[in-house]
Design a protein around this motif. Structure first.
Motif, PDB file in Angstrom:
ATOM      1  N   ARG A 135      50.646  -7.965 -53.824  1.00 12.12           N
ATOM      2  CA  ARG A 135      51.922  -8.074 -54.537  1.00 12.12           C
ATOM      3  C   ARG A 135      51.782  -9.114 -55.641  1.00 12.12           C
ATOM      4  O   ARG A 135      51.557 -10.293 -55.380  1.00 12.12           O
ATOM      5  CB  ARG A 135      53.049  -8.453 -53.581  1.00 12.12           C
ATOM      6  CG  ARG A 135      54.438  -8.449 -54.249  1.00 12.12           C
ATOM      7  CD  ARG A 135      55.535  -8.646 -53.215  1.00 12.12           C
ATOM      8  NE  ARG A 135      55.595  -7.524 -52.292  1.00 12.12           N
ATOM      9  CZ  ARG A 135      56.231  -6.387 -52.551  1.00 12.12           C
ATOM     10  NH1 ARG A 135      56.854  -6.218 -53.714  1.00 12.12           N
ATOM     11  NH2 ARG A 135      56.249  -5.428 -51.659  1.00 12.12           N
ATOM     12  N   LEU A 136      51.925  -8.682 -56.888  1.00 18.03           N
ATOM     13  CA  LEU A 136      51.808  -9.569 -58.027  1.00 18.03           C
ATOM     14  C   LEU A 136      53.185 -10.114 -58.418  1.00 18.03           C
ATOM     15  O   LEU A 136      54.210  -9.786 -57.803  1.00 18.03           O
ATOM     16  CB  LEU A 136      51.148  -8.830 -59.188  1.00 18.03           C
ATOM     17  CG  LEU A 136      49.724  -8.317 -58.878  1.00 18.03           C
ATOM     18  CD1 LEU A 136      49.148  -7.559 -60.051  1.00 18.03           C
ATOM     19  CD2 LEU A 136      48.804  -9.472 -58.482  1.00 18.03           C
ATOM     20  N   SER A 137      53.241 -10.911 -59.471  1.00 16.70           N
ATOM     21  CA  SER A 137      54.443 -11.688 -59.773  1.00 16.70           C
ATOM     22  C   SER A 137      55.666 -10.831 -60.064  1.00 16.70           C
ATOM     23  O   SER A 137      56.781 -11.209 -59.748  1.00 16.70           O
ATOM     24  CB  SER A 137      54.165 -12.612 -60.965  1.00 16.70           C
ATOM     25  OG  SER A 137      53.850 -11.835 -62.115  1.00 16.70           O
ATOM     26  N   TRP A 138      55.462  -9.662 -60.691  1.00 17.69           N
ATOM     27  CA  TRP A 138      56.620  -8.859 -61.064  1.00 17.69           C
ATOM     28  C   TRP A 138      57.112  -7.969 -59.927  1.00 17.69           C
ATOM     29  O   TRP A 138      57.924  -7.076 -60.129  1.00 17.69           O
ATOM     30  CB  TRP A 138      56.306  -8.013 -62.299  1.00 17.69           C
ATOM     31  CG  TRP A 138      55.081  -7.159 -62.163  1.00 17.69           C
ATOM     32  CD1 TRP A 138      54.986  -5.932 -61.614  1.00 17.69           C
ATOM     33  CD2 TRP A 138      53.767  -7.499 -62.581  1.00 17.69           C
ATOM     34  NE1 TRP A 138      53.703  -5.472 -61.659  1.00 17.69           N
ATOM     35  CE2 TRP A 138      52.923  -6.412 -62.261  1.00 17.69           C
ATOM     36  CE3 TRP A 138      53.201  -8.634 -63.207  1.00 17.69           C
ATOM     37  CZ2 TRP A 138      51.556  -6.422 -62.532  1.00 17.69           C
ATOM     38  CZ3 TRP A 138      51.854  -8.631 -63.471  1.00 17.69           C
ATOM     39  CH2 TRP A 138      51.052  -7.537 -63.146  1.00 17.69           C
ATOM     40  N   VAL A 172      42.684 -10.169 -64.669  1.00 18.79           N
ATOM     41  CA  VAL A 172      43.884 -10.950 -64.360  1.00 18.79           C
ATOM     42  C   VAL A 172      43.504 -12.282 -63.714  1.00 18.79           C
ATOM     43  O   VAL A 172      44.314 -12.897 -63.014  1.00 18.79           O
ATOM     44  CB  VAL A 172      44.845 -10.154 -63.441  1.00 18.79           C
ATOM     45  CG1 VAL A 172      45.427  -8.953 -64.161  1.00 18.79           C
ATOM     46  CG2 VAL A 172      44.154  -9.720 -62.146  1.00 18.79           C
ATOM     47  N   THR A 173      42.278 -12.753 -63.965  1.00 20.80           N
ATOM     48  CA  THR A 173      41.857 -14.043 -63.429  1.00 20.80           C
ATOM     49  C   THR A 173      42.660 -15.165 -64.063  1.00 20.80           C
ATOM     50  O   THR A 173      42.801 -15.229 -65.290  1.00 20.80           O
ATOM     51  CB  THR A 173      40.368 -14.288 -63.724  1.00 20.80           C
ATOM     52  OG1 THR A 173      39.606 -13.139 -63.329  1.00 20.80           O
ATOM     53  CG2 THR A 173      39.870 -15.519 -62.993  1.00 20.80           C
ATOM     54  N   ASP A 174      43.196 -16.039 -63.258  1.00 21.09           N
ATOM     55  CA  ASP A 174      43.941 -17.178 -63.805  1.00 21.09           C
ATOM     56  C   ASP A 174      42.984 -18.113 -64.538  1.00 21.09           C
ATOM     57  O   ASP A 174      41.914 -18.446 -64.013  1.00 21.09           O
ATOM     58  CB  ASP A 174      44.637 -17.929 -62.678  1.00 21.09           C
ATOM     59  CG  ASP A 174      45.611 -18.960 -63.210  1.00 21.09           C
ATOM     60  OD1 ASP A 174      46.711 -18.573 -63.611  1.00 21.09           O
ATOM     61  OD2 ASP A 174      45.235 -20.149 -63.257  1.00 21.09           O
ATOM     62  N   GLU A 224      41.505 -18.101 -50.190  1.00 20.54           N
ATOM     63  CA  GLU A 224      42.729 -17.309 -50.172  1.00 20.54           C
ATOM     64  C   GLU A 224      43.109 -16.916 -51.598  1.00 20.54           C
ATOM     65  O   GLU A 224      43.158 -17.762 -52.498  1.00 20.54           O
ATOM     66  CB  GLU A 224      43.885 -18.087 -49.546  1.00 20.54           C
ATOM     67  CG  GLU A 224      45.151 -17.258 -49.448  1.00 20.54           C
ATOM     68  CD  GLU A 224      46.339 -17.997 -48.854  1.00 20.54           C
ATOM     69  OE1 GLU A 224      47.421 -17.375 -48.730  1.00 20.54           O
ATOM     70  OE2 GLU A 224      46.189 -19.196 -48.517  1.00 20.54           O
ATOM     71  N   LEU A 225      43.353 -15.627 -51.809  1.00 19.62           N
ATOM     72  CA  LEU A 225      43.751 -15.129 -53.125  1.00 19.62           C
ATOM     73  C   LEU A 225      45.240 -15.358 -53.309  1.00 19.62           C
ATOM     74  O   LEU A 225      46.052 -15.008 -52.444  1.00 19.62           O
ATOM     75  CB  LEU A 225      43.409 -13.644 -53.248  1.00 19.62           C
ATOM     76  CG  LEU A 225      41.927 -13.291 -53.072  1.00 19.62           C
ATOM     77  CD1 LEU A 225      41.744 -11.775 -53.075  1.00 19.62           C
ATOM     78  CD2 LEU A 225      41.074 -13.932 -54.160  1.00 19.62           C
ATOM     79  N   LEU A 226      45.618 -15.910 -54.468  1.00 18.04           N
ATOM     80  CA  LEU A 226      46.997 -16.331 -54.700  1.00 18.04           C
ATOM     81  C   LEU A 226      47.496 -15.809 -56.041  1.00 18.04           C
ATOM     82  O   LEU A 226      47.069 -16.281 -57.106  1.00 18.04           O
ATOM     83  CB  LEU A 226      47.092 -17.858 -54.677  1.00 18.04           C
ATOM     84  CG  LEU A 226      46.657 -18.557 -53.382  1.00 18.04           C
ATOM     85  CD1 LEU A 226      46.561 -20.055 -53.600  1.00 18.04           C
ATOM     86  CD2 LEU A 226      47.636 -18.231 -52.259  1.00 18.04           C
ATOM     87  N   PRO A 227      48.423 -14.843 -56.059  1.00 17.74           N
ATOM     88  CA  PRO A 227      49.052 -14.417 -57.316  1.00 17.74           C
ATOM     89  C   PRO A 227      49.890 -15.560 -57.900  1.00 17.74           C
ATOM     90  O   PRO A 227      50.495 -16.347 -57.162  1.00 17.74           O
ATOM     91  CB  PRO A 227      49.940 -13.239 -56.888  1.00 17.74           C
ATOM     92  CG  PRO A 227      49.377 -12.773 -55.585  1.00 17.74           C
ATOM     93  CD  PRO A 227      48.842 -14.008 -54.922  1.00 17.74           C
ATOM     94  N   THR A 228      49.902 -15.665 -59.219  1.00 19.83           N
ATOM     95  CA  THR A 228      50.690 -16.694 -59.889  1.00 19.83           C
ATOM     96  C   THR A 228      51.931 -16.083 -60.535  1.00 19.83           C
ATOM     97  O   THR A 228      52.056 -14.863 -60.652  1.00 19.83           O
ATOM     98  CB  THR A 228      49.860 -17.392 -60.974  1.00 19.83           C
ATOM     99  OG1 THR A 228      49.643 -16.466 -62.062  1.00 19.83           O
ATOM    100  CG2 THR A 228      48.506 -17.842 -60.435  1.00 19.83           C
ATOM    101  N   GLY A 231      51.470 -13.642 -63.518  1.00 19.35           N
ATOM    102  CA  GLY A 231      50.839 -12.339 -63.329  1.00 19.35           C
ATOM    103  C   GLY A 231      49.344 -12.392 -63.134  1.00 19.35           C
ATOM    104  O   GLY A 231      48.703 -11.351 -62.982  1.00 19.35           O
ATOM    105  N   THR A 232      48.767 -13.592 -63.120  1.00 21.22           N
ATOM    106  CA  THR A 232      47.337 -13.736 -62.880  1.00 21.22           C
ATOM    107  C   THR A 232      47.091 -13.976 -61.394  1.00 21.22           C
ATOM    108  O   THR A 232      48.010 -14.059 -60.586  1.00 21.22           O
ATOM    109  CB  THR A 232      46.753 -14.893 -63.706  1.00 21.22           C
ATOM    110  OG1 THR A 232      47.406 -16.114 -63.318  1.00 21.22           O
ATOM    111  CG2 THR A 232      46.976 -14.652 -65.195  1.00 21.22           C
TER     112      THR A 232
END
Length: 454
Positions: A135-138, A172-174, A224-228, A231-232
């Motif tokens: 689940r991404l930011s939007w 989409v890498t931050d 741990e992978l973390l959506p920002t 959107g990254t």
């Protein structure tokens, strides 16, 4: 530019004159408990059945003329809405990422990031794996391709968008994503950086992770992978674990794999069994380890390479290890290096682990916890051999990926993709690599597994 340090050098191993290749040996009830029983060491090529590929990608060349592209590790993304439009996403080291259709033709090429400075190492994509339904930011969910950037000691994350058939991957890498192992750029340039990779989604918490190993070290890190909000995707290190680099043998002596001074026996091939959250990790000169994917439990060495326990002397002039007398403590199914690991689940619930036995151009296949299939333990092996004068097999395989779901008309019984470390045609001594596409039904046939309904 600071040059990349060479890979660790290992004892000379026999190679085949014909294009042999990927051996699949089915591991079993590893998730349950006991290690695979040892057997009398047996050196040299094994009389394994050969299976042929159906297609291959265009050859990649690891030189300036070829874009410094070196095929390494594949992942298979199944398009649930249109399986015929599924994709193979593969690393090409300094050449970045390649995306192929099921016909093995190039769909998209993404470059590795540039070096941050004139004396720094460039991006170098080593291993790739997939995470589904993040689940991404939007508020929308997306499938992601996660890659270890060995050159920069970071993870790179690409969103998979099937609505863009000509360019399905978007980075989409931050920008603020941290280094995985290194403290600063000078340490990054030494290249003891993020190397092997496996992804894992914890079914209890719903959180998604990447497990990254470290080049020339025995470390594995859980990230741990973390959506920002922008959107990254970034990540944070949860914990790490170091596998042994020295081992006590049955005769009471201690042994360490021979390698270049200062380098330890590294891990590259890794895969997590989603059914029970078990990580399988291939320590190249040692064997295959089993451990919880959260890295909280004790690792268990479930199978050893044939060369386990063989002493070696490193020669600086030749940059190779001269092996000594074999004391007979190694395994019988895999030959160093143990490389790409992948698994597939049969429709009756049987699960199988495939390990690339790079030293003898084969795959070793093991059954995990099984239902009505062949049962636990070693299930067999095979090689990928030439289909024709123009479609060769696979040798010195680095990476592999399998999907046991229908993939449209081409692969209704599933697909196995293996790296070929000696692709043809080679040109003027150029290092030539690529990927072979194998109908998974042929793997079942070679192992004597029941034919799956399609």
């Amino acid at each position: 530019m600071t040059p990349f340090r060479p890979a660790r050098f290992r004892p000379a191993r026999p190679t085949s004159a014909t294009a042999l290749a990927v051996c699949v040996a089915a591991f079993a009830t590893l998730a349950a408990a006991a290690p695979v029983p040892a057997a009398t060491p047996q050196h040299g090529p094994r009389p394994l059945p050969g299976i042929t590929p159906r297609a291959e990608t265009a050859t990649l060349y690891d030189d300036e003329k070829g874009g410094n592209a070196n095929a390494d590790d594949p992942a298979i993304w199944r398009n649930p809405a249109a399986p015929d439009r599924s994709l193979v996403i593969a690393t090409a080291k300094e050449g970045g990422l390649r995306v192929y259709g099921l016909d093995a033709r190039l769909v998209q090429s993404l470059p590795a990031p540039a070096a941050p400075g004139p004396d720094d190492a460039p991006g170098r994509f080593n291993n790739v794996d997939l995470v589904h339904g993040v689940r991404l930011s939007w508020g929308r969910t997306a499938d992601l391709a996660v890659t270890t950037d060995r050159g920069h000691d970071r993870l790179r994350v690409h969103r998979i968008d099937p609505s863009r058939p000509g360019a399905p991957l978007t980075d989409v890498t931050d920008p603020a994503a941290p280094r995985v192992f290194s403290a600063d750029q000078d340490e990054v340039n030494e290249q003891s950086t993020a190397y092997g990779l496996a992804t894992w989604t914890d079914r209890r918490s719903g959180r998604s992770y990447a497990l990254a190993s470290r080049s020339d070290r025995t470390s594995i890190a859980l990230l741990e992978l973390l959506p920002t909000r922008s959107g990254t995707v970034t990540y944070r290190k949860v914990r790490s674990l170091d596998l042994p680099s020295a081992f006590r043998l049955p005769d009471g002596t201690r042994w360490s794999p021979c390698g270049e001074p200062g380098e330890l026996p590294q891990v590259e091939g890794m895969v997590v069994d989603p059914a029970d959250g078990t990580l399988y990790a291939g320590q190249e000169d040692v064997g295959i380890w089993r451990m919880p994917a959260d890295l909280r439990g004790k690792p268990v060495l479930v199978d050893k390479v044939r060369e386990y326990g063989v002493p070696g002397t490193y020669d600086e002039e030749s940059e190779e290890c001269a092996p000594g007398r074999d004391p007979g403590f190694g395994g019988t199914r895999i030959s160093a290096d143990v490389e790409g690991l992948t698994l597939f689940t049969e429709r009756n619930g049987d699960r199988y682990l495939l390990a690339s036995s790079q030293g003898d151009d084969s795959f070793a296949v093991y059954g995990l916890r099984t239902g009505r299939g062949k049962g636990a333990g070693y299930a067999g092996g095979f090689r990928v051999t030439a289909a024709s004068a123009t479609l060769d097999g696979s040798e010195e395989c680095d990476g592999a990926a399998a999907v046991n779901q229908p993939l449209g008309r081409r692969y209704p019984g599933g697909l196995l993709v293996v790296q070929d470390g000696r692709a043809t045609p080679a040109q003027d001594g150029r290092e030539a690599t690529g990927f072979k596409f194998v109908d998974l039904r042929k793997v079942r046939g070679a192992l004597g597994l029941p034919r799956a309904a399609e």
